[in-house]
Scaffold this motif. Sequence first.
Motif, PDB file in Angstrom:
ATOM      1  N   GLN A 161      -9.748  -4.177  -4.243  1.00 48.11           N
ATOM      2  CA  GLN A 161      -9.632  -5.549  -4.723  1.00 48.11           C
ATOM      3  C   GLN A 161      -8.358  -6.236  -4.232  1.00 48.11           C
ATOM      4  N   TYR A 162      -7.574  -5.537  -3.439  1.00 49.24           N
ATOM      5  CA  TYR A 162      -6.296  -6.083  -2.990  1.00 49.24           C
ATOM      6  C   TYR A 162      -6.208  -6.040  -1.470  1.00 49.24           C
ATOM      7  N   GLY A 163      -5.430  -6.952  -0.905  1.00 48.35           N
ATOM      8  CA  GLY A 163      -5.097  -6.862   0.501  1.00 48.35           C
ATOM      9  C   GLY A 163      -4.014  -5.817   0.692  1.00 48.35           C
ATOM     10  N   SER A 164      -4.139  -4.978   1.709  1.00 45.01           N
ATOM     11  CA  SER A 164      -3.146  -3.929   1.945  1.00 45.01           C
ATOM     12  C   SER A 164      -2.535  -4.088   3.330  1.00 45.01           C
ATOM     13  N   VAL A 165      -1.284  -3.643   3.464  1.00 41.99           N
ATOM     14  CA  VAL A 165      -0.526  -3.903   4.688  1.00 41.99           C
ATOM     15  C   VAL A 165      -0.034  -2.605   5.317  1.00 41.99           C
ATOM     16  N   ILE A 166       0.083  -2.649   6.639  1.00 46.47           N
ATOM     17  CA  ILE A 166       0.722  -1.584   7.414  1.00 46.47           C
ATOM     18  C   ILE A 166       2.052  -2.137   7.915  1.00 46.47           C
ATOM     19  N   VAL A 167       3.124  -1.375   7.742  1.00 46.67           N
ATOM     20  CA  VAL A 167       4.443  -1.826   8.181  1.00 46.67           C
ATOM     21  C   VAL A 167       5.028  -0.816   9.164  1.00 46.67           C
ATOM     22  N   ASP A 168       5.977  -1.292   9.988  1.00 42.42           N
ATOM     23  CA  ASP A 168       6.691  -0.372  10.879  1.00 42.42           C
ATOM     24  C   ASP A 168       7.907   0.193  10.158  1.00 42.42           C
ATOM     25  N   GLU A 169       8.765   0.910  10.892  1.00 49.00           N
ATOM     26  CA  GLU A 169       9.924   1.555  10.268  1.00 49.00           C
ATOM     27  C   GLU A 169      10.943   0.553   9.740  1.00 49.00           C
ATOM     28  N   LYS A 172       8.503  -4.435   8.893  1.00 49.77           N
ATOM     29  CA  LYS A 172       7.778  -5.575   9.441  1.00 49.77           C
ATOM     30  C   LYS A 172       6.288  -5.290   9.368  1.00 49.77           C
ATOM     31  N   ILE A 173       5.523  -6.280   8.917  1.00 42.99           N
ATOM     32  CA  ILE A 173       4.077  -6.094   8.764  1.00 42.99           C
ATOM     33  C   ILE A 173       3.407  -6.172  10.129  1.00 42.99           C
ATOM     34  N   THR A 174       2.651  -5.128  10.460  1.00 39.41           N
ATOM     35  CA  THR A 174       1.971  -5.074  11.757  1.00 39.41           C
ATOM     36  C   THR A 174       0.462  -5.266  11.620  1.00 39.41           C
ATOM     37  N   LYS A 175      -0.112  -4.859  10.484  1.00 42.03           N
ATOM     38  CA  LYS A 175      -1.542  -5.041  10.260  1.00 42.03           C
ATOM     39  C   LYS A 175      -1.795  -5.373   8.800  1.00 42.03           C
ATOM     40  N   PHE A 176      -2.901  -6.069   8.573  1.00 44.48           N
ATOM     41  CA  PHE A 176      -3.259  -6.465   7.215  1.00 44.48           C
ATOM     42  C   PHE A 176      -4.760  -6.231   7.025  1.00 44.48           C
ATOM     43  N   TYR A 177      -5.100  -5.540   5.942  1.00 46.77           N
ATOM     44  CA  TYR A 177      -6.505  -5.274   5.617  1.00 46.77           C
ATOM     45  C   TYR A 177      -6.839  -6.031   4.334  1.00 46.77           C
ATOM     46  N   GLU A 178      -7.735  -7.000   4.441  1.00 45.05           N
ATOM     47  CA  GLU A 178      -8.043  -7.844   3.295  1.00 45.05           C
ATOM     48  C   GLU A 178      -9.221  -7.293   2.495  1.00 45.05           C
ATOM     49  N   LYS A 179      -8.904  -6.622   1.388  1.00 47.77           N
ATOM     50  CA  LYS A 179      -9.897  -6.146   0.424  1.00 47.77           C
ATOM     51  C   LYS A 179     -10.999  -5.306   1.082  1.00 47.77           C
ATOM     52  N   VAL A 180     -10.578  -4.245   1.745  1.00 50.55           N
ATOM     53  CA  VAL A 180     -11.554  -3.316   2.331  1.00 50.55           C
ATOM     54  C   VAL A 180     -11.683  -2.098   1.428  1.00 50.55           C
TER      55      VAL A 180
END
Length: 371
Positions: A161-169, A172-180
């Motif tokens: 139910q939430y958007g989740s993010v991938i960050v680098d070291e 910084k946000i590199t990818k975003f997954y919207e409610k998968v």
Amino acid sequence: MKVLGLILAGGKSENLGKLVYKRASAALPIAGKYRAIDFTLSNMVNSGIIKVGVLTQYNPRSLMDHLGSGKEWDLDRKKGGLFILQPYIGFSGEYWYKGTADAIFQNMTILRRGEEDYVLIGSGDHIYKMNYSDLYMYHFSKGADITLITKELDDTYDISQYGSVIVDENMKITKFYEKVKNPPTRRAFLGIYFINKHLLMELLYSTVPNGGNDLLLDVILPRLDELNVYAYDFKGYWRNIKKGVDEYFKINMDIINDRNVREELFYQNGKVYTKLKDFPPAKFTSNSEVVNSIVADGSIISGSVKNSVLFRGTVVKAGAKIENSIIMQGTVIEEGAVVKNAILDKDCHVREGQVIIGEDELVVLEKRTII
């Protein structure tokens, strides 16, 4: 540092069902005498933000009545203050807000005319306590264009139910997954943005007229590679009542049952301010039994109350039993009635001897129900 606060409080919040038939989700009562919006609004005031705009839309009457002039939050002032930003009909045809970006775009005047350099955008239906000062310093130290507040969610949250993010070291946000359904991370975006005001205006002017109405999906994510978008991890308690009735119930039960949650929400990083009402102290008769519950002012308790939240002016008569329930303002529970695993909205009336028990799911009675 001058910051404009914007609170998004216009969502329809259909997951909350009967609880929002006659009010906005941001106006939902919490913990005896507060409203959901009190937490975000108090966070802003406690962090030194003295100009706040509240963007409303669905069922705004209750919310507007609660906010008033902003006196309780020290926002009834000549410079800055509280602004209620509702949809309106303009010459160019604007009316209903089509999304978060469109809502801000239709109120661009508050951005253009203000002296603020930055904008903090939050939601009126999130329950958490935070001083934003550390967020400001983090934003500058990273050289960020936009900072999104995130949190590592545990198993009590449905991550889909939430958007989740991938960050680098460097966060910084590199990818975003919207409610998968099964994202590769449980670091979720909490719907709180910190951004340079002029950058926000530029992004809105280049996006909204072309049909991009959502601040996250249409304005920020398509430019993720162009902008420096960083994540700021929040470590404290955070819940979103808009996710549904069970989430709303859990928030109130967490406040009752978890001392750490109570201390964080009500004793750390300043007070939670709310609209004051002239009720006398709660009254407990010699027949009453109250265990592990919140009973607000103006209530008269002659029956048994366990693991429950009772709002202002509730009446529980002799022999009545309430357990694991939320009873909102002005509700009357007559003699011998039983209420268990239920949410009773404002001004309900449970007659003598009636039994309301939620078995597999919570029972929810809408405002002014008589049973």
